[in-house]
Design a protein around this motif. Structure first.
Motif, PDB file in Angstrom:
ATOM      1  N   PHE A   8       9.390  -4.237  -3.538  1.00 54.66           N
ATOM      2  CA  PHE A   8       8.039  -4.075  -3.019  1.00 54.66           C
ATOM      3  C   PHE A   8       7.897  -4.611  -1.594  1.00 54.66           C
ATOM      4  O   PHE A   8       7.380  -3.897  -0.720  1.00 54.66           O
ATOM      5  CB  PHE A   8       7.030  -4.713  -3.968  1.00 54.66           C
ATOM      6  N   PRO A   9       8.369  -5.819  -1.282  1.00 54.90           N
ATOM      7  CA  PRO A   9       8.250  -6.299   0.106  1.00 54.90           C
ATOM      8  C   PRO A   9       8.958  -5.391   1.110  1.00 54.90           C
ATOM      9  O   PRO A   9       8.479  -5.199   2.230  1.00 54.90           O
ATOM     10  CB  PRO A   9       8.898  -7.685   0.069  1.00 54.90           C
ATOM     11  N   CYS A  10      10.067  -4.814   0.714  1.00 57.18           N
ATOM     12  CA  CYS A  10      10.805  -3.907   1.609  1.00 57.18           C
ATOM     13  C   CYS A  10       9.993  -2.649   1.891  1.00 57.18           C
ATOM     14  O   CYS A  10      10.027  -2.116   3.002  1.00 57.18           O
ATOM     15  CB  CYS A  10      12.147  -3.553   0.985  1.00 57.18           C
ATOM     16  N   HIS A  11       9.250  -2.168   0.910  1.00 55.85           N
ATOM     17  CA  HIS A  11       8.484  -0.924   1.052  1.00 55.85           C
ATOM     18  C   HIS A  11       7.111  -1.125   1.699  1.00 55.85           C
ATOM     19  O   HIS A  11       6.482  -0.153   2.111  1.00 55.85           O
ATOM     20  CB  HIS A  11       8.330  -0.242  -0.315  1.00 55.85           C
ATOM     21  N   GLN A  12       6.642  -2.350   1.794  1.00 56.08           N
ATOM     22  CA  GLN A  12       5.314  -2.597   2.352  1.00 56.08           C
ATOM     23  C   GLN A  12       5.115  -2.079   3.779  1.00 56.08           C
ATOM     24  O   GLN A  12       4.017  -1.625   4.101  1.00 56.08           O
ATOM     25  CB  GLN A  12       4.964  -4.078   2.260  1.00 56.08           C
ATOM     26  N   PRO A  13       6.124  -2.091   4.651  1.00 61.48           N
ATOM     27  CA  PRO A  13       5.890  -1.558   5.998  1.00 61.48           C
ATOM     28  C   PRO A  13       5.499  -0.080   6.031  1.00 61.48           C
ATOM     29  O   PRO A  13       4.961   0.395   7.017  1.00 61.48           O
ATOM     30  CB  PRO A  13       7.227  -1.794   6.710  1.00 61.48           C
TER      31      PRO A  13
END
Length: 191
Positions: free
Chosen positions: A166-171
């Motif tokens: 999830f943190p990787c996809h947030q951008p």
């Protein structure tokens, strides 16, 4: 009378284990101080979706750096329709898969071309990954559930590994957390 008692005892002996097993299934053993059994894992995140290799191709990509692979992005019918229609956010039920391989030179093809220019998919790499859209179930992660499985065994990745998804996809939140664009658009015969 004796025969009737014997028949009753035999019937009880045959049926009693089934009754006990059914009762255990309905009400798990709850000894004092014993913690309740954990909830069963999310089936979306616990096993590879059947038939995913037959899903439609959305795009291909080459990743360098620490990923260093070539990948194919596939989608179930719901995901492909959303891509084709430009629907954002993706509807619930959409599933996107990522399969990856090492990129290796093709000596056979390079002989034909007379120079080193051809690369092909080598060994599977970096597991098989999925994004499952369910806006309610996965509300805490932008409506997407993330899963990864070993390409060799099919075993799910650890929760600590999945915590990085999830943190990787947030951008790319503006694209509903999806990196891949539908790259068949604009080709002859395609919308």
């Amino acid at each position: 009378m004796k025969a009737l008692v014997t028949i009753s005892l035999v019937a009880t002996w045959l049926v009693l284990p089934t009754v006990i097993q059914a009762q255990r299934a309905e009400a798990p053993d709850q000894a004092p101080g014993k913690a309740e059994a954990p909830a069963s894992p999310d089936p979306n995140l616990a096993k590879i979706p059947a038939g995913y290799r037959d899903w439609r191709l959305i795009s291909v990509a080459r990743e360098e750096g620490k990923q260093n692979d070539i990948r194919a992005i596939l989608g179930n019918d719901i995901a492909v329709k959303a891509y084709q229609e430009g629907t954002l956010p993706f509807p619930d039920g959409a599933i996107i898969a990522r399969i990856a391989w090492s990129l290796v030179p093709s000596e056979e093809n390079n002989k034909v071309f007379g120079q080193a220019q051809s690369f092909i998919a080598g060994a599977p790499k970096n597991g098989v990954q999925f994004m499952f859209k369910d806006s309610k179930k996965y509300a805490a992660t932008g409506g997407w559930g993330f899963a990864q499985f070993s390409e060799a065994t099919g075993e799910p990745a650890s929760e600590s590994m999945l915590a990085t998804c999830f943190p990787c996809h947030q951008p790319v939140a503006a694209r509903d957390l999806v990196f891949t664009r539908y790259s068949l658009s604009g080709l002859a015969g395609q919308k």
